[in-house]
Design a protein around this motif. Structure first.
Motif, PDB file in Angstrom:
ATOM      1  N   ASN A  18       0.796  -1.228   0.000  1.00  0.00           N
ATOM      2  CA  ASN A  18       0.000   0.000   0.000  1.00  0.00           C
ATOM      3  C   ASN A  18       0.826   1.275   0.000  1.00  0.00           C
ATOM      4  O   ASN A  18       0.292   2.352   0.137  1.00  0.00           O
ATOM      5  CB  ASN A  18      -0.929   0.023   1.222  1.00  0.00           C
ATOM      6  CG  ASN A  18      -1.892  -1.125   1.219  1.00  0.00           C
ATOM      7  OD1 ASN A  18      -2.144  -1.732   0.184  1.00  0.00           O
ATOM      8  ND2 ASN A  18      -2.424  -1.448   2.371  1.00  0.00           N
ATOM      9  N   ASP A  19       2.133   1.172  -0.105  1.00  0.00           N
ATOM     10  CA  ASP A  19       3.017   2.333  -0.037  1.00  0.00           C
ATOM     11  C   ASP A  19       2.853   3.106   1.269  1.00  0.00           C
ATOM     12  O   ASP A  19       3.086   4.306   1.322  1.00  0.00           O
ATOM     13  CB  ASP A  19       2.816   3.270  -1.232  1.00  0.00           C
ATOM     14  CG  ASP A  19       3.288   2.648  -2.534  1.00  0.00           C
ATOM     15  OD1 ASP A  19       4.203   1.793  -2.472  1.00  0.00           O
ATOM     16  OD2 ASP A  19       2.763   3.012  -3.592  1.00  0.00           O
ATOM     17  N   LEU A  20       2.402   2.430   2.322  1.00  0.00           N
ATOM     18  CA  LEU A  20       2.235   3.077   3.627  1.00  0.00           C
ATOM     19  C   LEU A  20       3.349   2.674   4.598  1.00  0.00           C
ATOM     20  O   LEU A  20       3.292   2.993   5.766  1.00  0.00           O
ATOM     21  CB  LEU A  20       0.882   2.696   4.244  1.00  0.00           C
ATOM     22  CG  LEU A  20      -0.345   3.157   3.482  1.00  0.00           C
ATOM     23  CD1 LEU A  20      -1.607   2.605   4.135  1.00  0.00           C
ATOM     24  CD2 LEU A  20      -0.410   4.670   3.406  1.00  0.00           C
ATOM     25  N   TRP A  21       4.344   1.965   4.103  1.00  0.00           N
ATOM     26  CA  TRP A  21       5.394   1.484   4.981  1.00  0.00           C
ATOM     27  C   TRP A  21       6.341   2.622   5.351  1.00  0.00           C
ATOM     28  O   TRP A  21       6.465   3.602   4.639  1.00  0.00           O
ATOM     29  CB  TRP A  21       6.144   0.322   4.349  1.00  0.00           C
ATOM     30  CG  TRP A  21       6.979   0.689   3.171  1.00  0.00           C
ATOM     31  CD1 TRP A  21       6.566   0.826   1.882  1.00  0.00           C
ATOM     32  CD2 TRP A  21       8.360   1.010   3.178  1.00  0.00           C
ATOM     33  NE1 TRP A  21       7.602   1.193   1.090  1.00  0.00           N
ATOM     34  CE2 TRP A  21       8.722   1.312   1.853  1.00  0.00           C
ATOM     35  CE3 TRP A  21       9.328   1.054   4.166  1.00  0.00           C
ATOM     36  CZ2 TRP A  21      10.019   1.672   1.501  1.00  0.00           C
ATOM     37  CZ3 TRP A  21      10.610   1.407   3.811  1.00  0.00           C
ATOM     38  CH2 TRP A  21      10.942   1.699   2.488  1.00  0.00           C
ATOM     39  N   THR A  22       6.966   2.452   6.474  1.00  0.00           N
ATOM     40  CA  THR A  22       8.007   3.380   6.921  1.00  0.00           C
ATOM     41  C   THR A  22       9.206   2.546   7.359  1.00  0.00           C
ATOM     42  O   THR A  22       9.087   1.338   7.593  1.00  0.00           O
ATOM     43  CB  THR A  22       7.535   4.240   8.114  1.00  0.00           C
ATOM     44  OG1 THR A  22       7.281   3.374   9.227  1.00  0.00           O
ATOM     45  CG2 THR A  22       6.295   5.045   7.779  1.00  0.00           C
ATOM     46  N   TRP A  23      10.356   3.195   7.479  1.00  0.00           N
ATOM     47  CA  TRP A  23      11.546   2.477   7.933  1.00  0.00           C
ATOM     48  C   TRP A  23      11.354   1.933   9.332  1.00  0.00           C
ATOM     49  O   TRP A  23      11.860   0.865   9.661  1.00  0.00           O
ATOM     50  CB  TRP A  23      12.775   3.385   7.866  1.00  0.00           C
ATOM     51  CG  TRP A  23      13.205   3.617   6.468  1.00  0.00           C
ATOM     52  CD1 TRP A  23      13.094   4.763   5.750  1.00  0.00           C
ATOM     53  CD2 TRP A  23      13.779   2.652   5.570  1.00  0.00           C
ATOM     54  NE1 TRP A  23      13.568   4.587   4.466  1.00  0.00           N
ATOM     55  CE2 TRP A  23      13.995   3.288   4.336  1.00  0.00           C
ATOM     56  CE3 TRP A  23      14.128   1.310   5.688  1.00  0.00           C
ATOM     57  CZ2 TRP A  23      14.543   2.638   3.236  1.00  0.00           C
ATOM     58  CZ3 TRP A  23      14.675   0.659   4.596  1.00  0.00           C
ATOM     59  CH2 TRP A  23      14.880   1.323   3.393  1.00  0.00           C
ATOM     60  N   THR A  24      10.630   2.652  10.159  1.00  0.00           N
ATOM     61  CA  THR A  24      10.425   2.181  11.528  1.00  0.00           C
ATOM     62  C   THR A  24       9.558   0.921  11.543  1.00  0.00           C
ATOM     63  O   THR A  24       9.832  -0.004  12.302  1.00  0.00           O
ATOM     64  CB  THR A  24       9.792   3.276  12.402  1.00  0.00           C
ATOM     65  OG1 THR A  24       8.598   3.746  11.791  1.00  0.00           O
ATOM     66  CG2 THR A  24      10.745   4.428  12.605  1.00  0.00           C
ATOM     67  N   LYS A  25       8.535   0.861  10.715  1.00  0.00           N
ATOM     68  CA  LYS A  25       7.689  -0.337  10.651  1.00  0.00           C
ATOM     69  C   LYS A  25       8.450  -1.511  10.049  1.00  0.00           C
ATOM     70  O   LYS A  25       8.303  -2.650  10.498  1.00  0.00           O
ATOM     71  CB  LYS A  25       6.420  -0.043   9.868  1.00  0.00           C
ATOM     72  CG  LYS A  25       5.486   0.884  10.602  1.00  0.00           C
ATOM     73  CD  LYS A  25       4.255   1.186   9.795  1.00  0.00           C
ATOM     74  CE  LYS A  25       3.354   2.146  10.553  1.00  0.00           C
ATOM     75  NZ  LYS A  25       2.181   2.520   9.782  1.00  0.00           N
ATOM     76  N   LEU A  26       9.256  -1.235   9.035  1.00  0.00           N
ATOM     77  CA  LEU A  26      10.078  -2.285   8.437  1.00  0.00           C
ATOM     78  C   LEU A  26      11.097  -2.803   9.449  1.00  0.00           C
ATOM     79  O   LEU A  26      11.354  -4.008   9.534  1.00  0.00           O
ATOM     80  CB  LEU A  26      10.769  -1.767   7.178  1.00  0.00           C
ATOM     81  CG  LEU A  26      11.531  -2.795   6.355  1.00  0.00           C
ATOM     82  CD1 LEU A  26      10.607  -3.897   5.864  1.00  0.00           C
ATOM     83  CD2 LEU A  26      12.214  -2.110   5.176  1.00  0.00           C
ATOM     84  N   SER A  27      11.649  -1.907  10.239  1.00  0.00           N
ATOM     85  CA  SER A  27      12.598  -2.286  11.289  1.00  0.00           C
ATOM     86  C   SER A  27      11.928  -3.190  12.319  1.00  0.00           C
ATOM     87  O   SER A  27      12.501  -4.200  12.743  1.00  0.00           O
ATOM     88  CB  SER A  27      13.144  -1.021  11.956  1.00  0.00           C
ATOM     89  OG  SER A  27      14.010  -1.324  12.993  1.00  0.00           O
ATOM     90  N   ALA A  28      10.708  -2.861  12.715  1.00  0.00           N
ATOM     91  CA  ALA A  28       9.963  -3.692  13.666  1.00  0.00           C
ATOM     92  C   ALA A  28       9.700  -5.074  13.080  1.00  0.00           C
ATOM     93  O   ALA A  28       9.852  -6.093  13.767  1.00  0.00           O
ATOM     94  CB  ALA A  28       8.651  -3.017  14.039  1.00  0.00           C
ATOM     95  N   CYS A  29       9.335  -5.112  11.825  1.00  0.00           N
ATOM     96  CA  CYS A  29       9.035  -6.371  11.149  1.00  0.00           C
ATOM     97  C   CYS A  29      10.266  -7.274  11.091  1.00  0.00           C
ATOM     98  O   CYS A  29      10.212  -8.442  11.489  1.00  0.00           O
ATOM     99  CB  CYS A  29       8.514  -6.084   9.743  1.00  0.00           C
ATOM    100  SG  CYS A  29       8.255  -7.553   8.748  1.00  0.00           S
ATOM    101  N   ILE A  30      11.369  -6.752  10.621  1.00  0.00           N
ATOM    102  CA  ILE A  30      12.594  -7.549  10.513  1.00  0.00           C
ATOM    103  C   ILE A  30      13.067  -7.965  11.905  1.00  0.00           C
ATOM    104  O   ILE A  30      13.487  -9.102  12.118  1.00  0.00           O
ATOM    105  CB  ILE A  30      13.683  -6.782   9.740  1.00  0.00           C
ATOM    106  CG1 ILE A  30      13.234  -6.552   8.298  1.00  0.00           C
ATOM    107  CG2 ILE A  30      15.005  -7.535   9.781  1.00  0.00           C
ATOM    108  CD1 ILE A  30      14.113  -5.588   7.525  1.00  0.00           C
TER     109      ILE A  30
END
Length: 139
Positions: free
Chosen positions: A71-83
């Motif tokens: 959805n192009d709503l991702w952020t680096w902080t959310k990606l960091s949490a995911c990884i």
């Protein structure tokens, strides 16, 4: 204490967006992993590992659901949490396999490297980037 940590991380990641499909995938994966561990478990570990697996799967679901790459709503902080959440799962899975199933080569290195990387990434997920315009608006 790790179970409490997973509950707190889940709370921090939030319940929005709900993304039930990701939740179903995490439940399916964690069920398969638990079923592989099950035959090696006995006594109270049978139930304790089941509860812990559910908690870490829930934490992983909440972190992965937050990313929303499509959805192009991702952020680096959310990606960091995911990884970070995925690495935490890898760390705990390595501990479980090493303790209950069979010796994992280089287990200590794998466990500690994934654990510390997970903690760092989850910690970084709490930090939002701000640019100079954000600071000027506050003045």
């Amino acid at each position: 204490m790790f179970a409490i940590t997973h509950i707190l991380y889940s709370s921090a990641f939030g319940m929005k967006p709900l993304d039930l499909r990701t939740g179903a995938v995490m439940a399916f994966i964690s069920s398969i992993l638990y079923s592989l561990l099950y035959s090696y478990l006995s006594g109270p570990f049978t139930y304790l590992v089941a509860v812990y697996t559910a908690l870490i799967a829930f934490m992983g679901w909440r972190a992965v659901a937050g990313v929303q790459l499509c959805n192009d709503l991702w952020t680096w902080t959310k990606l960091s949490a995911c990884i970070g959440a995925v690495l935490f799962i890898v760390s705990d899975l390595t501990i479980a396999v090493n303790k209950f199933c069979f010796p994992v080569p280089c287990s200590r290195t794998i466990i500690m490297a994934t654990y510390y990387a997970a903690q760092m990434l989850i910690s970084l997920s709490a930090v939002e980037c701000r640019d100079e315009d954000d600071y000027r608006k506050k003045k």
